[in-house]
Design an enzyme around this catalytic site. Sequence first.
Site, PDB file in Angstrom:
ATOM      1  N   SER A 414      18.620  20.894  12.491  1.00 21.32           N
ATOM      2  CA  SER A 414      17.936  19.636  12.197  1.00 21.32           C
ATOM      3  C   SER A 414      17.876  19.362  10.699  1.00 21.32           C
ATOM      4  CB  SER A 414      16.500  19.678  12.711  1.00 21.32           C
ATOM      5  OG  SER A 414      16.451  20.013  14.056  1.00 21.32           O
ATOM      6  N   HIS A 435      24.501  16.945  15.412  1.00 23.51           N
ATOM      7  CA  HIS A 435      23.042  16.901  15.566  1.00 23.51           C
ATOM      8  C   HIS A 435      22.680  16.044  16.769  1.00 23.51           C
ATOM      9  CE1 HIS A 435      18.846  15.814  13.878  1.00 23.51           C
ATOM     10  NE2 HIS A 435      18.800  16.879  14.620  1.00 23.51           N
ATOM     11  N   GLU A 447      24.409  12.589  15.546  1.00 21.94           N
ATOM     12  CA  GLU A 447      24.741  12.532  14.121  1.00 21.94           C
ATOM     13  C   GLU A 447      25.877  13.523  13.871  1.00 21.94           C
ATOM     14  OE1 GLU A 447      21.357  11.674  10.869  1.00 21.94           O
ATOM     15  OE2 GLU A 447      20.714  13.084  12.393  1.00 21.94           O
ATOM     16  N   ASN A 485      16.273  12.308  10.418  1.00 27.36           N
ATOM     17  CA  ASN A 485      15.054  13.087  10.182  1.00 27.36           C
ATOM     18  C   ASN A 485      14.538  12.907   8.758  1.00 27.36           C
ATOM     19  OD1 ASN A 485      14.792  14.045  12.757  1.00 27.36           O
ATOM     20  ND2 ASN A 485      15.701  16.044  12.347  1.00 27.36           N
TER      21      ASN A 485
END
Length: 703
Positions: A414, A435, A447, A485
């Site tokens: 992450s 991701h 991602e 994120n």
Amino acid sequence: MDNDHPPVQLTVQNHIALVVIDNPPVNALGVAVRRGLQQAIEQAQADANVHAVLIVGKGKAFIAGADIREFGLPPQAPALPDVCNAIEACTKPVVAAIHGPALGGGLEVAMSAHYRVATASAKLGLPEVQLGLLPGAGGTQRAPRLVGAQAALDMMLSGRHVGAQEALRMGLIDHVATSDDVQAEGMAYVRHVLSEGGAVRRTRDQTEALADQVKQQVAIDAARADVAKKRGLFSPAKIVDCVQAALDGSFEGGLHTERALFEQCLASPQRAGLIHSFFAEREVLKAPETKVAKPRSIKEVGVIGGGTMGAGIAVAMLDAGLQVTMLERDETALAQGITRVEKVYDGLIAKKRLTAEGKAAIMARLTGATDYSALAQADLVVEAVFEDMAVKHAVFKQLDAVCKPGAVLATNTSYLDINEIANAIFRPQDVIGLHFFSPANIMKLLEIVVPAKVSADVVATGFELARLLKKVPVRAGVCDGFIGNRILATYRTAADHMMEDGASPYEIDQMARAFGYPMGPYEVSDLAGGDIGWATRKRRAATRDPKARYVHIADNLCERGWFGQKTGRGYYLYPNGARNGTPDPEVLAIVAEERAKAGITPRSFTAEELQRRYLAAMINEGAKVVEEGIALRPLDVDVTLVHGYGFPRWLGGPMKYADMVGLPQVLGDIHTFALDDPLFWQPAALLVRLVEEGRDFESLNKA
Ligand code: 3HC
Ligand code: NAI
């Protein structure tokens, strides 16, 4: 459009006027096509040698609909409703022969013809609702006359595509062709119509499907009630209004209502947002590496870790038909991982969406392992082990030792530095970030994180995997949190600041839902588990800027073991395993306590201020992500936030939303908020520059 290649071609063969629409890639109804169609119908009408007309599409589609790029630009004659009316008014029988997509305006053209034939490849639909619109070329009036109110509402409110056989059963078409040769099949049907007397059968005059008025009204009322329950979209209620008009009044009156409501939809910001999303979702597929390199072949994959993410990724891979090996630390953890996968399929069996045999066939493609040698033949391996650099290094060292040359080695990390992971092994060119989002078999975003040394064909393989898994891929650069994120961390921080300054977490969640999010940030935290963010905050504690404001409320809850749903309480209470939380007075007391500790006198926030701060934080960080090249363009930020973080798709994404609000206003807000906290509210240089130059984010999408 050049004259050698007119977008609509007319030839007359054995008294039949063959009208071919030829506007690649999908025969969209741009102005040149509308003009061509109108002229073709006029010519066929005027030519005494012509006894009937056949309309077909060239290439892979009949007609995919209006040219979406024209919406929002000044209209150019002829308008599509006029073209459709002209087709229907023709005094010689008109047949539409459909293959591939006949969507939106494309189906409206077909419904204006007097007969419809479709090949097995046909996909018929009225997907305007997905663009914030309603069928605006008579579709809301003709569809109910052909198939009745219920079926027409189902098509228009869902936007789903209907196949040829279903269309035949519904009464949308007259005949399913036996071969794929759409032109030959169409010609044969025209000859059949002529042999039967060549009647002109206009949809506007059909009465049978609407004859049972009571039944139609029940369907309309049910649709209206259903639409009212769903928040957010503007056009569905207008679609219901149009169908009501089809039932109540004349065809002309219905067209009039449709036009007025279509104009309203066209003028709505939702239309702009949804059309932005439509194109952005296609633009993200065109990453530079996909243009210069071919993907490597992927058939066998390995997934390391059978936890929340590993199990979800394994399901996503299995659903795409791939052969999967799951590797865990030991037999016990492996059995748990396999059970997590099985649970997903058992859930589908319980909902009658899968049979026991279906599950067995899928599970036969899953192998468990605890020894890395099982991954020797894998084409691609995705690791989803603990978020800990030392553990990741150990895993990649093993992969380096056993995997075949050319295997793609991916991490689902992450936040961790993928360059560091890649550089520690002998084949950094094969290492990439993939991701996934939780639950990985459901969430659409993937991602594709591109470290410095990765080769282009590995990046292209990431995009190919997304295609196989039916995910929406976005190319991202390496930084803490990548695109999504990283931006999330910033707007969550803005929310925490507002909470400490006086807003309750419940007010903030309510603001986010009113904006269009399915859940607010604190509900999401309770769902995902507060412990995840807690671990990240602890990891970052050492590198945090000591001058930056830090809100302790979340840590305070975590120290009590209040991680959210899984522990029965977090920001909300979840008594007896309830899925919907109720506000917790004790949480409010903790918030008040933390405010007092920080020496803050609470103030009230209007919903508007909460929203402006939340969005400004998101947009500002989005601009920084673009400025640093982490996202290729603003639209990549938009697609990420829509498909991974619940940003309402009808607002296009935060950057599109910023354009619609106006960048000077967003920057002005940031300057105002910076008066209290200049460190947090540092405006992105890119945002400042765009405002100075009078430009918007969209100008960077085009570049
Ligand atoms: N207008 C303009 N461009 C369109 C288009 C349209 N209606 N439909 C597709 N395109 C473009 C895409 O942007 C893409 O362009 P690109 O290659 O430059 O990226 C290209 O055509 C190919 O499209 P896809 O990549 O999506 O190709 P697929 O084969 O995967 O899908 C499709 C084909 C099913 C037709 C899909 O493109 C689609 O769903 N299109 C939109 C259909 C639609 O919404 N029609 C309704 C329009 S609104 C309307 O008709 C209003 C009327 O009621 C007045
Ligand atoms: P988890 O704790 O649910 O699962 C991790 C699994 O890895 C456990 O089953 C553990 O037994 C296994 N494991 C640990 N070390 C191993 C090793 N050396 N070899 C084989 N298996 C090993 O964790 P989760 O949530 O699935 O996260 C995994 C990764 O995915 C992390 O990097 C995380 O940051 C990332 N991620 C998590 C998301 C989430 O929402 N949970 C979302 C996106 C990414």
